[in-house]
Design a protein around this motif. Structure first.
Motif: not given
Lengths: 249, 315
Positions: B254-258, B225-227, B133-141
């Motif tokens: 539209g998400h889980y509260d935690f 949240q996505k995780f 989750m953290n790293q996929v967006p880093l491919c566009r860093c």
């Protein structure tokens, strides 16, 4: 038939036990690139052991799996040479153990290409590519350590002193090896001694190392008489299968 | 002058063009990247320890081989990341020193112990899952070498995550003891994994700047949240309960509260008081110190060799 099973198990056990020892280095190597190389060789060896255990299980024909053979046999059933079960020690000791074994294994597997057993010769063909690399890697490191610094030279000499008595066993055939030779399945390990000695001499010469005199040989592993170290290795390796038998993992 | 450079730099980033090692960059951008990439590299290397802990006890030869290959991949990720970091003008040995003396951090998750085989599955599923989750967006860093290293890292990480999930799925279909092992591992790894996304946005002062520089693409809380959303669904497949009484679907969001995160625990582990902080750094330091004579020998041999070659040519 029994000789065939024992011969294949002997080859498989050598690969598994040495691979297991090398895998103990993972995460603790002297430099990242060599940490990867050690694990890479461990991976190759455990991979080779799997092919051999699968072959052994099919020869045995009792519905056993590779894991039954690796996880449910005891010290006295293992047929690996004593050399491969010796502890990692420092990097010099690991390198020397690897080199003494690779130099033997390389020539052994070259001859196994001609085994009368099609499956064994196919395994040999696949393994030989890997073993060729192992021998190159360990030879280069023996040279580096022998030629490098005073300390590295002292350490590799200490490793030679510690491990040399275990090298001789490689060339003393067990009964099942002799029968396997007769049937064209296996290789006469005594016949590899000269090739091995030349390999060792060439590398030691380049590394400024003396080849030791012939000495007393520690043997027994091929027939299930091991050093005390193997029991602890198996206790660790077999723990889960033994604690929770009959489960899928 | 500096101002013009800085404007051009930002404009380039805004056009989604990559910053390359020889391009001008603000000192703070360079420092932020060195900190982040080295922290990432150290996490890969320290992360080898808790997983390596089970290589010699893996329950089958197939699992043993897969685990070795996985830990070796982590070493490989460490290598690419150290190399990416070196393009910013710092060398690997200096980075190691920073890890060993505690000035550089690594992901706190690796300060938790691996107690049973199920932990190896849980690390794959939850820890690698959070890492992805953290790293996929880093491919566009915005920094080219980092972005390119991450493309390869992410491919391998998603394989690891599936492998971890598969270990747990096997346990979920096994004996009661195996199911207990699975639930216990999820109980212990869940919250530390949720914390892997870092402090809450309101306590993360650098987020805005990193997003502006396109080092970061989403905030910590967005990723967290996505995780949680993804894991809740996957936990059903494994038939395990996430250890959070307050987790429930929120139709409106539209998400889980935690439930509330124990930030005290988070900061304690960051500060060095986690269950394994001391052992992890000590193990890394020992490997490095014990290996010093090996590295010296390799260098001495290589020098002697080139000296001999030179003399040969002269003769």
């Amino acid at each position: 038939m029994n000789y065939k099973l024992n011969y294949i198990l002997h080859l498989a056990d050598n690969a598994l036990i040495l691979g297991h020892r090398l895998s103990e280095w993972c995460g603790h190597g002297p430099v990242l690139e060599q940490d990867m190389a050690l694990t890479n060789i461990a991976l190759d060896l455990v991979g080779q052991s799997r092919s051999l255990y699968q072959l052994a299980a099919s020869i045995q024909d009792e519905g056993k799996t590779e894991d039954d053979l690796a996880y449910f046999r005891d010290v006295i059933d293992f047929k690996n040479v004593l050399l491969v079960e010796q502890e990692n020690g420092d990097f010099a000791q690991t390198i020397l153990r690897q080199f003494l074994f690779d130099a033997y294994n390389f020539h052994l597997y070259q001859k196994l290409l001609k085994s009368s057993d099609k499956q064994l010769s196919a395994i040999a063909e696949k393994s030989l590519k890997e073993i060729t690399y192992h021998l190159r890697w360990s030879s280069e490191w023996v040279i580096r350590l022998g030629d490098g610094t005073e300390e590295s030279n002292r350490r590799i000499n200490e490793a030679i002193e510690a491990l040399w008595p275990y090298a001789g066993e490689l060339f003393i055939p067990a009964t099942y090896e002799l029968e396997a030779v007769k049937e064209g399945l296996g290789v006469d390990s005594a016949s590899l001694k000269e090739l091995w000695s030349t390999e060792i001499k060439n590398v030691f010469d380049e590394a400024n190392l003396e080849v030791p005199e012939e000495s007393w040989v520690q043997k027994g592993g091929k027939n299930g008489i091991h050093t005390e170290k193997l029991g602890f290795l198996l206790a660790e390796m077999q723990f889960l299968q033994r604690a929770y038998p009959g489960q899928e993992w | 002058m500096e101002n013009n450079l800085e404007q051009a730099f930002q404009a380039k980033i805004d056009r989604e063009e990559k910053i390359e090692p020889k391009d001008w960059m603000p000192e703070a951008y360079r420092k932020t990247l060195i900190r982040q990439i080295s922290q990432h590299a150290h996490s890969e290397i320290v992360g080898m320890l808790p997983e390596g802990n089970w290589i010699t006890r893996a329950p089958s030869l197939r699992r043993k081989v897969a685990l070795m290959a996985k830990v070796q991949d982590e070493a490989g990720h460490g290598l690419y990341l150290y190399s990416a970091c070196e393009t910013l003008g710092i060398n690997r040995d200096t980075l190691y020193e920073q890890l060993h003396d505690g000035t550089a951090k690594y992901s706190s998750i690796f300060n938790y112990p691996t107690l049973t085989w199920a932990d190896i599955g849980a690390i794959g599923w939850l820890v690698d899952g959070a890492a992805i989750m953290n790293q996929v967006p880093l491919c566009r860093c915005s920094y080219g070498p980092y972005a390119r290293a991450m493309v390869r890292v992410c491919k391998e990480e998603s394989f690891h995550q599936r492998q971890g999930f598969e270990i747990l799925l096997t346990l979920s279909k096994g004996s009661d003891e195996q199911k207990n092992m699975l639930q216990d591992a999820v109980n212990r790894w869940w919250w530390p994994s949720v914390m892997m996304f870092g402090p809450s946005d309101k306590d993360s002062p650098h987020t805005a700047r990193s997003m502006n520089w396109k080092i970061k693409r989403f905030t910590n809380d967005e990723l967290r949240q996505k995780f949680v959303d993804v894991c809740y669904e996957q936990a059903k497949v494994l038939n395990v309960k996430l250890p959070d009484e307050d987790i429930k679907w929120n139709e409106e969001r539209g998400h889980y509260d935690f439930g509330a995160i124990d930030w005290d625990e988070f900061w304690q582990v960051v500060k060095g008081n986690g269950p394994c902080n001391k052992q992890r750094v000590a193990a890394r330091k020992k490997a490095w110190d014990d290996g010093a004579w090996v590295r010296e020998a390799a260098l001495a041999h290589s020098n002697k060799r080139s000296e001999r070659l030179k003399n040969k040519k002269v003769a």
